[in-house]
Scaffold this motif. Sequence first.
Motif, mmCIF file in Angstrom:
data_model
loop_
_atom_site.group_PDB
_atom_site.id
_atom_site.type_symbol
_atom_site.label_atom_id
_atom_site.label_comp_id
_atom_site.label_asym_id
_atom_site.label_seq_id
_atom_site.Cartn_x
_atom_site.Cartn_y
_atom_site.Cartn_z
ATOM 1 N N SER A 138 0.818 -1.210 0.000
ATOM 2 C CA SER A 138 0.000 0.000 0.000
ATOM 3 C C SER A 138 0.854 1.263 0.000
ATOM 4 C CB SER A 138 -0.928 0.018 1.210
ATOM 5 O OG SER A 138 -0.172 0.046 2.408
ATOM 6 N N LEU A 139 0.293 2.341 -0.543
ATOM 7 C CA LEU A 139 0.939 3.652 -0.555
ATOM 8 C C LEU A 139 -0.033 4.690 -0.019
ATOM 9 C CD1 LEU A 139 3.101 5.757 -1.427
ATOM 10 C CD2 LEU A 139 2.003 5.769 -3.684
ATOM 11 N N TRP A 140 0.366 5.350 1.047
ATOM 12 C CA TRP A 140 -0.407 6.478 1.558
ATOM 13 C C TRP A 140 0.366 7.744 1.232
ATOM 14 C CZ3 TRP A 140 -1.727 4.981 7.350
ATOM 15 C CH2 TRP A 140 -2.472 3.800 7.348
ATOM 16 N N ARG A 141 -0.357 8.785 0.936
ATOM 17 C CA ARG A 141 0.292 10.067 0.644
ATOM 18 C C ARG A 141 -0.310 11.148 1.523
ATOM 19 N NH1 ARG A 141 -0.391 14.324 -3.635
ATOM 20 N NH2 ARG A 141 1.637 15.386 -3.738
ATOM 21 N N VAL A 142 0.546 11.832 2.261
ATOM 22 C CA VAL A 142 0.118 12.945 3.100
ATOM 23 C C VAL A 142 0.420 14.243 2.354
ATOM 24 C CG1 VAL A 142 0.494 14.184 5.268
ATOM 25 C CG2 VAL A 142 0.468 11.686 5.245
ATOM 26 N N ARG A 143 -0.609 15.038 2.145
ATOM 27 C CA ARG A 143 -0.447 16.288 1.409
ATOM 28 C C ARG A 143 -1.136 17.420 2.148
ATOM 29 N NH1 ARG A 143 -5.292 17.075 -1.756
ATOM 30 N NH2 ARG A 143 -6.642 15.229 -1.597
ATOM 31 N N ALA A 174 -4.052 0.827 10.875
ATOM 32 C CA ALA A 174 -3.051 0.077 10.113
ATOM 33 C C ALA A 174 -1.848 0.963 9.834
ATOM 34 C CB ALA A 174 -3.647 -0.422 8.799
ATOM 35 N N LEU A 175 -0.817 0.340 9.274
ATOM 36 C CA LEU A 175 0.346 1.039 8.747
ATOM 37 C C LEU A 175 0.401 0.788 7.250
ATOM 38 C CD1 LEU A 175 3.153 0.111 11.326
ATOM 39 C CD2 LEU A 175 1.813 2.216 11.242
ATOM 40 N N PRO A 176 0.890 1.744 6.467
ATOM 41 C CA PRO A 176 1.064 1.492 5.039
ATOM 42 C C PRO A 176 2.407 0.832 4.778
ATOM 43 C CG PRO A 176 1.688 3.739 5.516
ATOM 44 C CD PRO A 176 1.248 3.137 6.830
ATOM 45 N N ALA A 177 2.539 0.217 3.624
ATOM 46 C CA ALA A 177 3.851 -0.267 3.223
ATOM 47 C C ALA A 177 4.768 0.925 2.964
ATOM 48 C CB ALA A 177 3.736 -1.136 1.977
ATOM 49 N N THR A 178 4.199 1.980 2.383
ATOM 50 C CA THR A 178 4.968 3.202 2.120
ATOM 51 C C THR A 178 4.134 4.419 2.487
ATOM 52 O OG1 THR A 178 6.101 2.144 0.269
ATOM 53 C CG2 THR A 178 6.212 4.548 0.388
ATOM 54 N N LEU A 179 4.713 5.280 3.266
ATOM 55 C CA LEU A 179 4.091 6.553 3.628
ATOM 56 C C LEU A 179 4.880 7.658 2.945
ATOM 57 C CD1 LEU A 179 2.070 8.219 5.332
ATOM 58 C CD2 LEU A 179 3.784 8.212 7.169
ATOM 59 N N MET A 180 4.252 8.332 1.967
ATOM 60 C CA MET A 180 4.900 9.425 1.247
ATOM 61 C C MET A 180 4.365 10.746 1.788
ATOM 62 S SD MET A 180 4.848 10.333 -2.838
ATOM 63 C CE MET A 180 5.668 8.823 -3.309
ATOM 64 N N SER A 232 12.885 -0.280 0.763
ATOM 65 C CA SER A 232 12.311 -0.712 -0.518
ATOM 66 C C SER A 232 10.801 -0.616 -0.509
ATOM 67 C CB SER A 232 12.713 -2.161 -0.799
ATOM 68 O OG SER A 232 11.987 -2.668 -1.895
ATOM 69 N N LEU A 233 10.258 -0.027 -1.590
ATOM 70 C CA LEU A 233 8.809 0.131 -1.685
ATOM 71 C C LEU A 233 8.122 -1.208 -1.918
ATOM 72 C CD1 LEU A 233 8.489 3.358 -3.886
ATOM 73 C CD2 LEU A 233 8.898 3.145 -1.428
ATOM 74 N N SER A 234 8.866 -2.230 -2.300
ATOM 75 C CA SER A 234 8.239 -3.515 -2.602
ATOM 76 C C SER A 234 8.085 -4.387 -1.362
ATOM 77 C CB SER A 234 9.079 -4.251 -3.651
ATOM 78 O OG SER A 234 10.367 -4.558 -3.118
ATOM 79 N N GLU A 235 8.762 -4.038 -0.257
ATOM 80 C CA GLU A 235 8.675 -4.851 0.945
ATOM 81 C C GLU A 235 7.313 -4.692 1.607
ATOM 82 O OE1 GLU A 235 11.827 -3.886 3.571
ATOM 83 O OE2 GLU A 235 13.404 -4.377 2.156
ATOM 84 N N ASN A 236 6.846 -5.759 2.214
ATOM 85 C CA ASN A 236 5.612 -5.682 2.973
ATOM 86 C C ASN A 236 5.930 -5.252 4.403
ATOM 87 O OD1 ASN A 236 4.029 -6.391 0.817
ATOM 88 N ND2 ASN A 236 4.216 -8.584 1.238
ATOM 89 N N LYS A 237 6.731 -4.237 4.497
ATOM 90 C CA LYS A 237 7.097 -3.649 5.772
ATOM 91 C C LYS A 237 6.849 -2.152 5.672
ATOM 92 C CE LYS A 237 10.850 -7.040 6.211
ATOM 93 N NZ LYS A 237 12.317 -7.220 6.284
ATOM 94 N N PHE A 238 6.785 -1.518 6.810
ATOM 95 C CA PHE A 238 6.552 -0.076 6.794
ATOM 96 C C PHE A 238 7.796 0.670 6.341
ATOM 97 C CE2 PHE A 238 7.063 3.999 9.019
ATOM 98 C CZ PHE A 238 5.987 4.689 8.484
ATOM 99 N N SER A 239 7.611 1.672 5.502
ATOM 100 C CA SER A 239 8.687 2.581 5.111
ATOM 101 C C SER A 239 8.089 3.967 4.915
ATOM 102 C CB SER A 239 9.364 2.108 3.824
ATOM 103 O OG SER A 239 8.438 2.116 2.745
ATOM 104 N N TRP A 240 8.924 4.954 4.948
ATOM 105 C CA TRP A 240 8.422 6.311 4.754
ATOM 106 C C TRP A 240 9.459 7.166 4.050
ATOM 107 C CZ3 TRP A 240 10.318 10.971 6.823
ATOM 108 C CH2 TRP A 240 11.354 10.846 7.758
ATOM 109 N N LEU A 241 9.000 8.222 3.413
ATOM 110 C CA LEU A 241 9.897 9.161 2.757
ATOM 111 C C LEU A 241 9.213 10.504 2.579
ATOM 112 C CD1 LEU A 241 9.987 8.576 -1.083
ATOM 113 C CD2 LEU A 241 8.420 7.318 0.392
ATOM 114 N N LEU A 242 10.017 11.531 2.543
ATOM 115 C CA LEU A 242 9.541 12.855 2.162
ATOM 116 C C LEU A 242 9.757 12.982 0.665
ATOM 117 C CD1 LEU A 242 11.015 14.824 5.150
ATOM 118 C CD2 LEU A 242 8.650 15.074 4.391
ATOM 119 N N GLU A 243 8.688 13.255 -0.070
ATOM 120 C CA GLU A 243 8.823 13.314 -1.519
ATOM 121 C C GLU A 243 9.781 14.429 -1.910
ATOM 122 O OE1 GLU A 243 4.816 13.908 -2.845
ATOM 123 O OE2 GLU A 243 4.789 16.024 -2.334
#
Length: 426
Positions: free
Chosen positions: A84-89, A170-176, A206-217
């Motif tokens: 999953s990908l969540w985006r905070v804007r 829940a947590l996303p796989a990727t939080l952007m 890695s965005l493909s892992e089923n683990k939580f990750s985050w980044l600032l775009e």
Amino acid sequence: MDHYVDDRPDSERELWKKVATKLKPDPVTGRVDNNDILTFLREHENDPDLQLLLGNSRKRADERDRLVDLDTFDFKSLPVDPGSLWRVRVEYSGLVDPETTYIIEPHELKEFPNAKHSFRVYCDMPSADGHMDEVDTRLVQDYEGMPKSEDVLLFLKKAMAVPISCFKPALPATLMITHKFEPHRRVIAPFLDSLLAPSSTSSSASLSENKFSWLLEDTKTAELMSELQYSKASHFFRQHKADALVHKEAGNTAFRKGDGVKAIKEYTQALRRFEDAHCQKVGVEEKAEVMKMMGLVCANRSAAALLPGEGRDLTLAVNDGRKAIVADKFYAKGYARLAKAYQAQGDLAQALDALAEGLRLKGLENEAGLVDMFVDMQTDGKGLPEDDEEFQKVAKTILEEDKESAKRVKDIGGLWRKRISRVAVL
């Protein structure tokens, strides 16, 4: 992973089904989006079913907030939604009056001096069909001014643990996270890094892992997302505008036939579609164009509300006349419609005040139609006398003897001043 949860009792589900039958999808997109919901809430604010539904929803949300202590909550225990990908804007909402929550246009600041710059933060996730250009909003909150670091941290925690009640914690796989929150990195990074799996040594996991990750775009990603949003917004802007123009013309046709009920109905639909167009994230010039069109349609609906018959509604006529000049300050017909509406209510003073309000503007001071109407109302429909002696009597009454009139016309110049002073107009 199923994102959604339905913790409503059966009685509330049945109530929602009843309310949902009144909620119409956007005719352009075929979907029920935020604008449609806001319009529905505004137009059905006194609906008892809706009020009961909103009340129940608020109670459940308050109860969830009360039961969850975000300071002690075990965020690491939340399941990760695979892939999953969540985006905070964050988006600028405009000037908002804190008492009425109305969005205030710059020219209305005198009427709403306490208006504050407001920003809205969203946490978006792909909708059920999996496309990021059609998103579900997991959490949305408003702030006076740009949110501070502590606000952003709290927002992130709530998006995970206590989102909008239809979503599971829940947590996303990727939080952007938007690059606009880069100044808050020092505050949010310790919390977000604490959620990384042991094998993830940085926020660039890695965005493909089923683990939580985050980044600032980064800036490039932000520009790409902005271009995509603008492209989509422009597409819907054009569609909504085209739909609005169809309804506007249908309203004009009904008005010419004297069918006030149908004219009001069509103008109302035109305004809804223009509002939808205005809500799109497009340029300032495009929004200004739509505002002018909304002013025109409000003026038309005001005139339709004055037609004799079943649809005659003097209150609507006054309100729409006022809305027309709020939408377009220099739209002469708006002041004329407002004056006609007040005149129909038997309030000559307010009618004259409406015309005077327009004639005080430099851009309208030579508008012959407004001047003619103003003079007509000032003289009980007789017009200014041709005879010099009679003319001087009427002018003296308007300019001096009638104190209310004298105060009203004090700052009016242009064509009206020339006429009342018998200055030749070339």
